[in-house]
Design a protein around this motif. Structure first.
Motif, short mmCIF file in Angstrom:
data_model
loop_
_atom_site.label_atom_id
_atom_site.label_comp_id
_atom_site.label_asym_id
_atom_site.label_seq_id
_atom_site.Cartn_x
_atom_site.Cartn_y
_atom_site.Cartn_z
N GLU A 250 0.86 -1.17 0.00
CA GLU A 250 0.00 0.00 0.00
C GLU A 250 0.90 1.22 0.00
N LEU A 251 0.62 2.12 -0.93
CA LEU A 251 1.40 3.34 -1.02
C LEU A 251 0.43 4.49 -1.25
N ASN A 252 0.53 5.52 -0.47
CA ASN A 252 -0.39 6.66 -0.56
C ASN A 252 -1.84 6.21 -0.67
N ASN A 253 -2.24 5.33 0.22
CA ASN A 253 -3.63 4.86 0.22
C ASN A 253 -4.04 4.05 -0.99
N THR A 254 -3.06 3.63 -1.78
CA THR A 254 -3.38 2.82 -2.96
C THR A 254 -2.76 1.45 -2.79
N GLU A 255 -3.57 0.41 -2.98
CA GLU A 255 -3.03 -0.94 -2.89
C GLU A 255 -2.58 -1.41 -4.25
N PHE A 256 -1.48 -2.14 -4.29
CA PHE A 256 -1.13 -2.82 -5.54
C PHE A 256 -0.46 -4.15 -5.23
N GLN A 257 -0.71 -5.10 -6.14
CA GLN A 257 -0.27 -6.47 -5.91
C GLN A 257 0.64 -6.87 -7.05
N ILE A 258 1.71 -7.60 -6.75
CA ILE A 258 2.62 -8.06 -7.79
C ILE A 258 2.77 -9.57 -7.69
N ASP A 259 2.48 -10.26 -8.80
CA ASP A 259 2.53 -11.72 -8.77
C ASP A 259 3.94 -12.24 -8.49
N THR A 260 4.90 -11.74 -9.28
CA THR A 260 6.28 -12.20 -9.11
C THR A 260 7.24 -11.02 -9.24
N THR A 261 8.14 -10.89 -8.29
CA THR A 261 9.14 -9.82 -8.33
C THR A 261 10.51 -10.49 -8.28
N ILE A 262 11.38 -10.14 -9.21
CA ILE A 262 12.72 -10.74 -9.19
C ILE A 262 13.77 -9.63 -9.06
N ILE A 263 14.57 -9.74 -8.01
CA ILE A 263 15.63 -8.75 -7.79
C ILE A 263 16.92 -9.27 -8.43
N PHE A 264 17.41 -8.51 -9.42
CA PHE A 264 18.73 -8.78 -10.00
C PHE A 264 19.69 -7.70 -9.48
#
Ligand code: ZN
Length: 301
Positions: A65-79
């Motif tokens: 949640e950022l600034n009252n907005t929700e967002f969802q990410i299925d897959t995040t890959i950190i390189f």
């Protein structure tokens, strides 16, 4: 490697259970089946990313949640130098796009997943900045189902079609990357910001008295398990499970559906329905849950 695994979401466990135990409205049923299908697609994608050999950290199913907005990410890959995010869609059948709009073949407009992806990409970039990590964020929309076709697909959008998924994995394997402590810190930070409950979760209305009792099959999720000695057998798919593990699973399901109910042996007997012996149930509860004494009553947590 999977830094954060993908658990079955709580709301999906709830919907699975209610779908088996009561009559959902057609809208609820459609919503549930879509969720189930979406989750299935994400798990298929996980089977591919878990084989990646490049130095990276994979975080599955993040909700921020950022600034009252929700967002969802299925897959995040950190390189080492980039973060890649993937939205996985398990759509099946024929779809088409026209001027930024997304339609099924039968002309029903659905939310454009590319807009959703851009939104997540922008929000993740802002979130990273707010925690002091400035890295380029790449975003891709992955259609995982081999029976999916998109007509009039734009060439300049980050779409990965089922026929391109293997190439994507090759590409990800080729990303030059050497992670250090900073990347682990970032992964840790992202997991700590992950929300386990969405504000937008659909609320289904149900009461204890109104839903059907019994074991749900671990494999096909239908309410058709009967007991044969120490084994539960599903009449729908034939799957077998030890009674003890079925009871534990059912009690956890009960706790998810009714977090305020006190788990007593009598309640569990009513809930599991097909186990007649209270002694057996009490032994399983004592062995797997914390026993709490309240006056002359026992309950389990
Ligand atoms: Zn079954």
């Amino acid at each position: 490697m999977f830094y954060k695994p993908r658990p079955v979401p709580i709301d999906l466990i709830k919907m699975r259970s209610l779908h088996a135990r009561m009559n959902l409205t057609p809208t609820e049923r459609k919503y549930y089946l879509n969720r189930e299908k979406g989750f299935e697609g994400e798990v298929i994608f996980d089977k591919l990313t878990e084989k990646l050999e490049s130095d990276c950290l994979i975080l599955n199913d993040l909700l921020f949640e950022l600034n009252n907005t929700e967002f969802q990410i299925d897959t995040t890959i950190i390189f080492q130098n980039t973060i890649s995010l993937f939205d996985v869609k398990n759509y099946e059948g024929d779809y088409y796009m026209t001027s930024d709009r997304f339609y099924t073949k039968s002309d029903e407009e659905i939310s454009n997943p590319l807009l959703q992806l851009e939104r997540s990409q922008s929000l993740l970039r802002q979130l990273l900045k707010s925690i002091g990590f400035q890295m380029p964020v790449e975003a891709s929309l992955v259609f995982i189902n081999p029976k999916f076709t998109l007509y009039q697909a734009p060439l300049d959008k980050p779409i990965i079609f089922p026929t391109q998924v293997n190439r994507l994995m090759k590409k990800l394997n080729g990303v030059p990357s050497k992670l250090n402590g900073k990347h682990t810190m970032l992964a840790e930070k992202l997991v700590s910001l992950h929300k386990t409950k969405s504000r937008n979760a659909k609320l289904l209305a149900y009461e204890y008295g109104q839903i059907e009792k019994g074991f749900i099959c671990a494999k096909c999720h239908s309410l058709s398990v009967s007991v044969d000695g120490k084994i539960g057998v599903c009449k729908n798919c034939g799957a077998e499970e030890e009674i003890e593990s079925a009871v534990i699973r059912s009690v956890n399901e009960l706790k998810i559906l009714f977090p305020d109910m006190k788990i007593t042996t009598n309640l569990v007997q009513d809930w599991c329905k097909v186990i007649k012996s209270k002694k057996t149930l009490r032994r399983i509860l004592k062995g797997n849950f914390k026993t709490i004494k309240s006056g002359k009553f026992l309950y389990f947590e």
